[in-house]
Scaffold this active site. Structure first.
Site, PDB file in Angstrom:
ATOM      1  N   CYS A  98      10.244  23.237  15.273  1.00 24.45           N
ATOM      2  CA  CYS A  98       8.904  23.750  15.565  1.00 24.45           C
ATOM      3  C   CYS A  98       7.866  22.620  15.586  1.00 24.45           C
ATOM      4  CB  CYS A  98       8.536  24.872  14.596  1.00 24.45           C
ATOM      5  SG  CYS A  98       7.146  25.892  15.160  1.00 24.45           S
ATOM      6  N   HIS A 185      13.090  28.658  14.732  1.00 24.20           N
ATOM      7  CA  HIS A 185      13.288  28.427  13.294  1.00 24.20           C
ATOM      8  C   HIS A 185      14.649  28.946  12.843  1.00 24.20           C
ATOM      9  CE1 HIS A 185       9.274  27.116  11.863  1.00 24.20           C
ATOM     10  NE2 HIS A 185       8.816  27.816  12.897  1.00 24.20           N
ATOM     11  N   GLU A 187      16.010  28.400  10.104  1.00 22.31           N
ATOM     12  CA  GLU A 187      15.933  28.646   8.657  1.00 22.31           C
ATOM     13  C   GLU A 187      15.260  29.964   8.300  1.00 22.31           C
ATOM     14  OE1 GLU A 187      11.860  26.815   9.331  1.00 22.31           O
ATOM     15  OE2 GLU A 187      13.799  26.954  10.333  1.00 22.31           O
TER      16      GLU A 187
END
Length: 242
Positions: A98, A185, A187
């Protein structure tokens, strides 16, 4: 043998999210624990001015997401730019997510800016455009959780486009065997994305909020991207590269 990864945190979570989700570093450690290549991690929050000791070396440096703009003038961003340039010149591998994806594009001659298409939230689908040998298991399409209003709009000249969509034409890229970046993302988990959407509902607008919440009914492939990232780091290393 285990990979050693330095996580450069470029944000501090919102106060109402810290108790449950702790930090971006914690999210990445949890994510990478579930992919097949062993790795250990050290986390440094660069917003607070924390960096590894000069003599410390890692197999890769991971730049996280952030509320900040990658093209912003903040002193900590300028310090990070210089640090990443130094790591690149030393031949180190760098991963960007990002904000990190955008900052590294800027650093190597690309462009990032506020996106004309507005906020991207929820789960997004991309077409895989190029698949190097380390992108195993292979995918023709990729889904990731996203939360961004900025995008890379021009690749560095020596970069290879890996994934794209109509909404986000430059969603992932690599630069040789040294730099690997994703706009999405890997994660994030659904509950964290839902909490972010609820916090930002008024800011992003009702149409984006409704679409984002609806998209969370589907699964994403963050764990596959985590494996790609570790295979990219391990690529060329004896005993680690499958």
């Amino acid at each position: 043998m285990s990979l050693r990864i330095c996580i450069l945190e470029t944000d501090i979570l919102r106060p109402e999210l810290i108790e449950q989700y702790q930090s971006y570093g914690h999210m990445f450690e949890r994510l990478f624990a579930r992919q097949p290549i062993a790795a250990s991690f050290e986390v440094f929050n660069v917003v607070e001015g924390n960096y590894p000791p000069d003599e410390q070396r890692y197999d890769a440096y991971l730049v996280t997401g952030s509320k900040a703009d990658s093209f912003g003038p903040e002193p900590w961003i300028q310090t990070l730019r210089l640090y990443l340039l130094e790591r690149y010149r030393h031949g180190d591998k760098i991963l960007g997510i990002c904000f990190g994806h955008q900052l590294l594009a800027l650093l190597f001659g690309g462009h990032a800016e506020r996106a004309e298409r507005g906020w991207g939230v929820g789960i997004h689908r991309y077409e895989v455009k190029h698949q190097p040998t380390w992108m195993m298991p292979p995918l023709e399409e990729l889904t990731l959780l996203i939360s961004h209003q900025d995008q890379v709009t021009k690749l560095p000249e020596n970069a290879t486009l890996l994934a794209s969509s109509e909404f986000c034409p430059i969603a992932a890229y690599c630069i040789g065997d040294q730099v690997l970046c994703f706009q999405g993302h890997p994660e994030f988990i659904h509950d964290y994305s839902k909490a972010l959407l609820e916090i930002r509902q008024q800011h992003i607008g009702e149409p984006a909020y409704t679409q984002g919440m609806s998209s969370l009914e589907h699964e994403h492939q963050g764990h596959t991207v985590a494996e790609w990232m570790m295979r990219f780091v391990a690529h060329g290393r004896t005993g680690l590269d499958d």
